[in-house]
Design an enzyme around this catalytic site. Structure first.
Site, PDB file in Angstrom:
ATOM      1  N   LYS A  75       0.795  -1.229   0.000  1.00 45.67           N
ATOM      2  CA  LYS A  75       0.000   0.000   0.000  1.00 45.67           C
ATOM      3  C   LYS A  75       0.829   1.281   0.000  1.00 45.67           C
ATOM      4  CE  LYS A  75      -4.069  -2.129   2.048  1.00 45.67           C
ATOM      5  NZ  LYS A  75      -5.146  -2.040   3.040  1.00 45.67           N
ATOM      6  N   ASN A  96      -4.936   1.901  -1.827  1.00 45.64           N
ATOM      7  CA  ASN A  96      -5.520   0.556  -1.788  1.00 45.64           C
ATOM      8  C   ASN A  96      -6.360   0.244  -3.032  1.00 45.64           C
ATOM      9  OD1 ASN A  96      -8.028   1.876  -1.090  1.00 45.64           O
ATOM     10  ND2 ASN A  96      -8.657   0.003  -0.048  1.00 45.64           N
ATOM     11  N   ALA A 137       1.399   0.615  12.131  1.00 47.67           N
ATOM     12  CA  ALA A 137       1.532   1.949  11.541  1.00 47.67           C
ATOM     13  C   ALA A 137       1.749   1.873  10.035  1.00 47.67           C
ATOM     14  CB  ALA A 137       2.693   2.705  12.208  1.00 47.67           C
ATOM     15  N   GLY A 139       0.162   1.164   5.899  1.00 44.06           N
ATOM     16  CA  GLY A 139      -0.704   1.958   5.033  1.00 44.06           C
ATOM     17  C   GLY A 139      -2.150   2.001   5.475  1.00 44.06           C
ATOM     18  N   GLY A 248     -12.513  -7.948  10.657  1.00 47.62           N
ATOM     19  CA  GLY A 248     -12.043  -7.184   9.506  1.00 47.62           C
ATOM     20  C   GLY A 248     -12.931  -7.321   8.282  1.00 47.62           C
TER      21      GLY A 248
END
Length: 268
Positions: A75, A96, A137, A139, A248
């Site tokens: 990303k 993305n 931390a 993309g 997710g």
């Protein structure tokens, strides 16, 4: 591809990553294309990081490929390969979705943040005035951090294996919003926090846990960016402790219609 008729006229939307076997986007977005009568099919493509640049050139030369989604670990690397960037992608420094524009150029877009927030909202999970602990931390984490603050989150603590990377992300967020809303910190949840695993830990059963489940208490919410498995080992342990959990898969569902809109705008 069950339910998707792939013909010689079918335009392709790729999804690149490494690994890619866990990808849920094709199974979620292909029915959307089919419902719209769009002759488009999304297919997963395993692209190792070391080969990204040369495979990128091949993707660009494949004229019936109208773009591709991007997942780990590409990303942030994709930023420098795109011909142009949507303002949101430029702002967060991660891509993305890459769409082939009418002139054949590749333009980078970013829907991770909006998709994650939409997923939380669909499940009525509180964001406004809430402290957030972000583990990772990369993309996706950058995009999500911006979107969460815009959605009303009170603060974000960024925890990362590399402290400098966590501090850099916090600095970018604070600079963009012009106030102190983010800081680097340890992966130790605090009362009532929204806790987000924005790392790839959990894709494999042998992965270490990104935080100690013993630190989780009712009143917290634990969210994942990992969609496969839908219930990761960390989510399973949190659920057993009476913690509100959020898979997710909801991030995927929160953004696929946005991505489909964006692709069909030019190519349906």
């Amino acid at each position: 591809m069950v339910g998707v008729e792939v013909k010689g006229t079918t335009r392709l939307l790729g999804l690149i990553g490494d690994p890619i076997a866990q990808a849920k986007t094709p199974s979620v977005i292909n029915p959307i294309f089919a419902s719209r009568g769009a002759d488009i099919a999304c297919v997963p493509l395993q692209v190792p990081a070391a080969d990204l640049q040369k495979i990128w050139a091949g993707l660009k030369a494949t004229s019936n490929l109208i773009g591709f989604g991007i997942t780990l670990p590409h990303k942030q690397m994709a930023i420098d390969l795109c011909d142009s960037l949507d303002p949101v992608a430029a702002r967060v420094g991660a891509v993305n979705l890459v769409r082939r524009e009418r002139d054949g150029s590749f333009r980078g877009y970013q829907f991770d943040g909006r998709g994650f927030v939409r997923g939380l909202q669909a499940k009525r999970i509180t964001i406004k005035n809430r402290d957030v602990l972000m583990i990772g931390a990369g993309g996706a984490a950058v995009a999500m951090a911006f979107a969460l603050i815009e959605a009303g989150a009170k603060s974000i603590t960024v925890s990362n294996r590399t402290l400098e990377k966590a501090e850099a992300l916090a600095s970018v967020i604070n600079g963009d919003f012009g106030r102190l809303v983010a800081k680097a910190g340890s992966p130790r949840p605090q009362t009532g926090q929204l806790i987000i695993n924005a790392t790839s830990l959990g894709l494999n059963e042998t992965d270490a846990l990104p935080l100690d489940p013993g630190l989780l208490h009712p009143g917290m919410t634990l969210a994942e960016v990992i969609a496969q498995p839908e219930i990761t080992p960390l989510l399973s342990q949190a659920q057993a402790r009476g913690i509100e959990i959020h898979s997710g898969i909801h991030m995927i569902k929160g953004q696929v219609d946005l991505i489909a809109d964006h692709i069909c705008e030019l190519w349906s």
